[in-house]
Write a protein that holds these residues in place. Structure first.
Motif, PDB file in Angstrom:
ATOM      1  N   THR A   3      19.240  -6.452  12.534  1.00 40.64           N
ATOM      2  CA  THR A   3      18.926  -7.758  11.961  1.00 40.64           C
ATOM      3  C   THR A   3      18.687  -7.680  10.458  1.00 40.64           C
ATOM      4  O   THR A   3      18.509  -6.590   9.900  1.00 40.64           O
ATOM      5  CB  THR A   3      17.648  -8.329  12.615  1.00 40.64           C
ATOM      6  OG1 THR A   3      16.538  -7.511  12.222  1.00 40.64           O
ATOM      7  CG2 THR A   3      17.779  -8.373  14.131  1.00 40.64           C
ATOM      8  N   PHE A   4      18.627  -8.849   9.844  1.00 40.11           N
ATOM      9  CA  PHE A   4      18.275  -8.900   8.430  1.00 40.11           C
ATOM     10  C   PHE A   4      16.863  -8.357   8.219  1.00 40.11           C
ATOM     11  O   PHE A   4      16.582  -7.739   7.196  1.00 40.11           O
ATOM     12  CB  PHE A   4      18.386 -10.325   7.866  1.00 40.11           C
ATOM     13  CG  PHE A   4      18.076 -10.356   6.397  1.00 40.11           C
ATOM     14  CD1 PHE A   4      19.013  -9.936   5.477  1.00 40.11           C
ATOM     15  CD2 PHE A   4      16.834 -10.755   5.949  1.00 40.11           C
ATOM     16  CE1 PHE A   4      18.715  -9.922   4.121  1.00 40.11           C
ATOM     17  CE2 PHE A   4      16.531 -10.751   4.594  1.00 40.11           C
ATOM     18  CZ  PHE A   4      17.478 -10.331   3.680  1.00 40.11           C
ATOM     19  N   ASP A   5      15.975  -8.571   9.189  1.00 42.06           N
ATOM     20  CA  ASP A   5      14.618  -8.027   9.069  1.00 42.06           C
ATOM     21  C   ASP A   5      14.635  -6.502   8.947  1.00 42.06           C
ATOM     22  O   ASP A   5      13.826  -5.928   8.214  1.00 42.06           O
ATOM     23  CB  ASP A   5      13.754  -8.451  10.261  1.00 42.06           C
ATOM     24  CG  ASP A   5      13.361  -9.919  10.202  1.00 42.06           C
ATOM     25  OD1 ASP A   5      13.439 -10.528   9.109  1.00 42.06           O
ATOM     26  OD2 ASP A   5      12.985 -10.469  11.253  1.00 42.06           O
ATOM     27  N   ASP A   6      15.563  -5.858   9.658  1.00 44.65           N
ATOM     28  CA  ASP A   6      15.701  -4.402   9.542  1.00 44.65           C
ATOM     29  C   ASP A   6      16.123  -4.027   8.122  1.00 44.65           C
ATOM     30  O   ASP A   6      15.562  -3.114   7.511  1.00 44.65           O
ATOM     31  CB  ASP A   6      16.744  -3.873  10.531  1.00 44.65           C
ATOM     32  CG  ASP A   6      16.372  -4.097  11.982  1.00 44.65           C
ATOM     33  OD1 ASP A   6      15.167  -4.004  12.313  1.00 44.65           O
ATOM     34  OD2 ASP A   6      17.289  -4.358  12.784  1.00 44.65           O
ATOM     35  N   ILE A   7      17.116  -4.740   7.607  1.00 47.80           N
ATOM     36  CA  ILE A   7      17.604  -4.467   6.256  1.00 47.80           C
ATOM     37  C   ILE A   7      16.512  -4.761   5.236  1.00 47.80           C
ATOM     38  O   ILE A   7      16.294  -3.997   4.292  1.00 47.80           O
ATOM     39  CB  ILE A   7      18.880  -5.290   5.956  1.00 47.80           C
ATOM     40  CG1 ILE A   7      20.021  -4.816   6.871  1.00 47.80           C
ATOM     41  CG2 ILE A   7      19.279  -5.174   4.498  1.00 47.80           C
ATOM     42  CD1 ILE A   7      21.257  -5.681   6.799  1.00 47.80           C
ATOM     43  N   ARG A   8      15.814  -5.879   5.436  1.00 47.18           N
ATOM     44  CA  ARG A   8      14.728  -6.244   4.515  1.00 47.18           C
ATOM     45  C   ARG A   8      13.662  -5.156   4.480  1.00 47.18           C
ATOM     46  O   ARG A   8      13.172  -4.782   3.409  1.00 47.18           O
ATOM     47  CB  ARG A   8      14.116  -7.577   4.912  1.00 47.18           C
ATOM     48  CG  ARG A   8      12.991  -8.004   3.951  1.00 47.18           C
ATOM     49  CD  ARG A   8      12.284  -9.234   4.400  1.00 47.18           C
ATOM     50  NE  ARG A   8      11.646  -8.946   5.684  1.00 47.18           N
ATOM     51  CZ  ARG A   8      11.284  -9.864   6.552  1.00 47.18           C
ATOM     52  NH1 ARG A   8      11.482 -11.130   6.298  1.00 47.18           N
ATOM     53  NH2 ARG A   8      10.731  -9.531   7.675  1.00 47.18           N
ATOM     54  N   ALA A   9      13.284  -4.623   5.641  1.00 45.72           N
ATOM     55  CA  ALA A   9      12.274  -3.569   5.698  1.00 45.72           C
ATOM     56  C   ALA A   9      12.728  -2.336   4.915  1.00 45.72           C
ATOM     57  O   ALA A   9      11.916  -1.697   4.226  1.00 45.72           O
ATOM     58  CB  ALA A   9      11.964  -3.208   7.150  1.00 45.72           C
ATOM     59  N   ILE A  10      13.994  -2.019   4.997  1.00 54.55           N
ATOM     60  CA  ILE A  10      14.530  -0.880   4.247  1.00 54.55           C
ATOM     61  C   ILE A  10      14.475  -1.170   2.753  1.00 54.55           C
ATOM     62  O   ILE A  10      14.077  -0.313   1.952  1.00 54.55           O
ATOM     63  CB  ILE A  10      15.956  -0.542   4.721  1.00 54.55           C
ATOM     64  CG1 ILE A  10      15.897   0.003   6.155  1.00 54.55           C
ATOM     65  CG2 ILE A  10      16.616   0.459   3.783  1.00 54.55           C
ATOM     66  CD1 ILE A  10      17.240   0.105   6.841  1.00 54.55           C
ATOM     67  N   ALA A  11      14.851  -2.378   2.342  1.00 55.07           N
ATOM     68  CA  ALA A  11      14.791  -2.738   0.919  1.00 55.07           C
ATOM     69  C   ALA A  11      13.358  -2.663   0.400  1.00 55.07           C
ATOM     70  O   ALA A  11      13.120  -2.166  -0.708  1.00 55.07           O
ATOM     71  CB  ALA A  11      15.369  -4.138   0.709  1.00 55.07           C
ATOM     72  N   VAL A  12      12.395  -3.138   1.177  1.00 58.00           N
ATOM     73  CA  VAL A  12      10.988  -3.063   0.773  1.00 58.00           C
ATOM     74  C   VAL A  12      10.579  -1.603   0.617  1.00 58.00           C
ATOM     75  O   VAL A  12       9.901  -1.236  -0.359  1.00 58.00           O
ATOM     76  CB  VAL A  12      10.075  -3.795   1.794  1.00 58.00           C
ATOM     77  CG1 VAL A  12       8.600  -3.486   1.555  1.00 58.00           C
ATOM     78  CG2 VAL A  12      10.325  -5.301   1.732  1.00 58.00           C
ATOM     79  N   GLN A  13      11.010  -0.740   1.538  1.00 58.21           N
ATOM     80  CA  GLN A  13      10.659   0.681   1.453  1.00 58.21           C
ATOM     81  C   GLN A  13      11.288   1.331   0.224  1.00 58.21           C
ATOM     82  O   GLN A  13      10.647   2.138  -0.457  1.00 58.21           O
ATOM     83  CB  GLN A  13      11.087   1.415   2.724  1.00 58.21           C
ATOM     84  CG  GLN A  13      10.666   2.872   2.740  1.00 58.21           C
ATOM     85  CD  GLN A  13       9.161   3.042   2.701  1.00 58.21           C
ATOM     86  OE1 GLN A  13       8.460   2.466   3.514  1.00 58.21           O
ATOM     87  NE2 GLN A  13       8.649   3.825   1.761  1.00 58.21           N
ATOM     88  N   ILE A  14      12.531   0.986  -0.063  1.00 60.20           N
ATOM     89  CA  ILE A  14      13.199   1.532  -1.246  1.00 60.20           C
ATOM     90  C   ILE A  14      12.409   1.175  -2.500  1.00 60.20           C
ATOM     91  O   ILE A  14      12.156   2.026  -3.366  1.00 60.20           O
ATOM     92  CB  ILE A  14      14.646   0.998  -1.352  1.00 60.20           C
ATOM     93  CG1 ILE A  14      15.520   1.614  -0.261  1.00 60.20           C
ATOM     94  CG2 ILE A  14      15.238   1.267  -2.740  1.00 60.20           C
ATOM     95  CD1 ILE A  14      16.867   0.926  -0.106  1.00 60.20           C
ATOM     96  N   GLU A  15      12.024  -0.083  -2.610  1.00 59.07           N
ATOM     97  CA  GLU A  15      11.277  -0.525  -3.787  1.00 59.07           C
ATOM     98  C   GLU A  15       9.905   0.156  -3.853  1.00 59.07           C
ATOM     99  O   GLU A  15       9.448   0.530  -4.928  1.00 59.07           O
ATOM    100  CB  GLU A  15      11.140  -2.041  -3.792  1.00 59.07           C
ATOM    101  CG  GLU A  15      12.453  -2.787  -3.912  1.00 59.07           C
ATOM    102  CD  GLU A  15      13.225  -2.515  -5.195  1.00 59.07           C
ATOM    103  OE1 GLU A  15      12.612  -2.137  -6.218  1.00 59.07           O
ATOM    104  OE2 GLU A  15      14.455  -2.697  -5.177  1.00 59.07           O
ATOM    105  N   HIS A  16       9.266   0.330  -2.713  1.00 59.65           N
ATOM    106  CA  HIS A  16       7.973   1.026  -2.681  1.00 59.65           C
ATOM    107  C   HIS A  16       8.144   2.482  -3.130  1.00 59.65           C
ATOM    108  O   HIS A  16       7.330   3.000  -3.896  1.00 59.65           O
ATOM    109  CB  HIS A  16       7.367   0.965  -1.281  1.00 59.65           C
ATOM    110  CG  HIS A  16       6.095   1.737  -1.160  1.00 59.65           C
ATOM    111  ND1 HIS A  16       4.912   1.306  -1.713  1.00 59.65           N
ATOM    112  CD2 HIS A  16       5.838   2.938  -0.587  1.00 59.65           C
ATOM    113  CE1 HIS A  16       3.979   2.215  -1.478  1.00 59.65           C
ATOM    114  NE2 HIS A  16       4.521   3.207  -0.788  1.00 59.65           N
TER     115      HIS A  16
END
Length: 155
Positions: A3-16
């Motif tokens: 899902t997009f939520d999965d992708i979003r979680a990865i993007a948040v982790q990358i930024e963190h």
């Protein structure tokens, strides 16, 4: 289903990952100009992470969902764990050479751009796509700054 939520979680982790690494880099360098640059970049990454965390209600189009599913949740998670997609905090903290810190940061920024371009191909929501385009432009400015600093001999 991927899902997009999965992708979003990865993007948040990358930024963190980027924020944490840039804050450590700011603490490690002796040059106040570099420290200020790294603090600024950490703030940029933090802002990007807040943006991604705040995106709600976006669904991937069928073609995008199928492409993301083919790519696979495990593959994306491994990309984030790999050094090429996150700044290695131990290597960054141990770096005594400013040029090495700049090269690591440059690789992170370039990999982030590639991932966000992949996301852009999956998203149809115009407002999200517009913000993602703006974030990619900011990441490209980071690349330009880091390239310029490397060209100046790492200082």
């Amino acid at each position: 289903m991927f899902t997009f939520d999965d992708i979003r979680a990865i993007a948040v982790q990358i930024e963190h990952n980027g924020e944490t690494a840039y804050r450590k880099a700011a603490d490690r360098v002796d040059d106040p100009r570099l420290a200020e640059l790294f603090r600024w970049m950490a703030e940029e990454e933090q802002r990007h992470g807040r943006y991604f965390a705040g995106i709600k209600g976006v669904e991937l189009p069928v073609a995008g969902a199928e492409a993301a599913q083919r790519m696979g949740r495990d593959l994306l998670q491994e990309m984030v764990k790999e050094q090429t997609f996150s700044l290695d905090l131990d290597d960054l903290a141990a770096a005594v050479d400013v040029a090495a810190v700049l090269r690591q940061s440059l690789t992170f920024e370039e990999d982030t751009i590639l991932f966000y371009q992949f996301l852009g191909d999956l998203i149809e929501d115009a407002a999200v796509k517009e913000q993602l385009t703006a974030i990619i432009a900011e990441e490209r400015r980071h690349v330009t700054l880091l390239d310029g600093m490397l060209d100046d001999g790492g200082a």
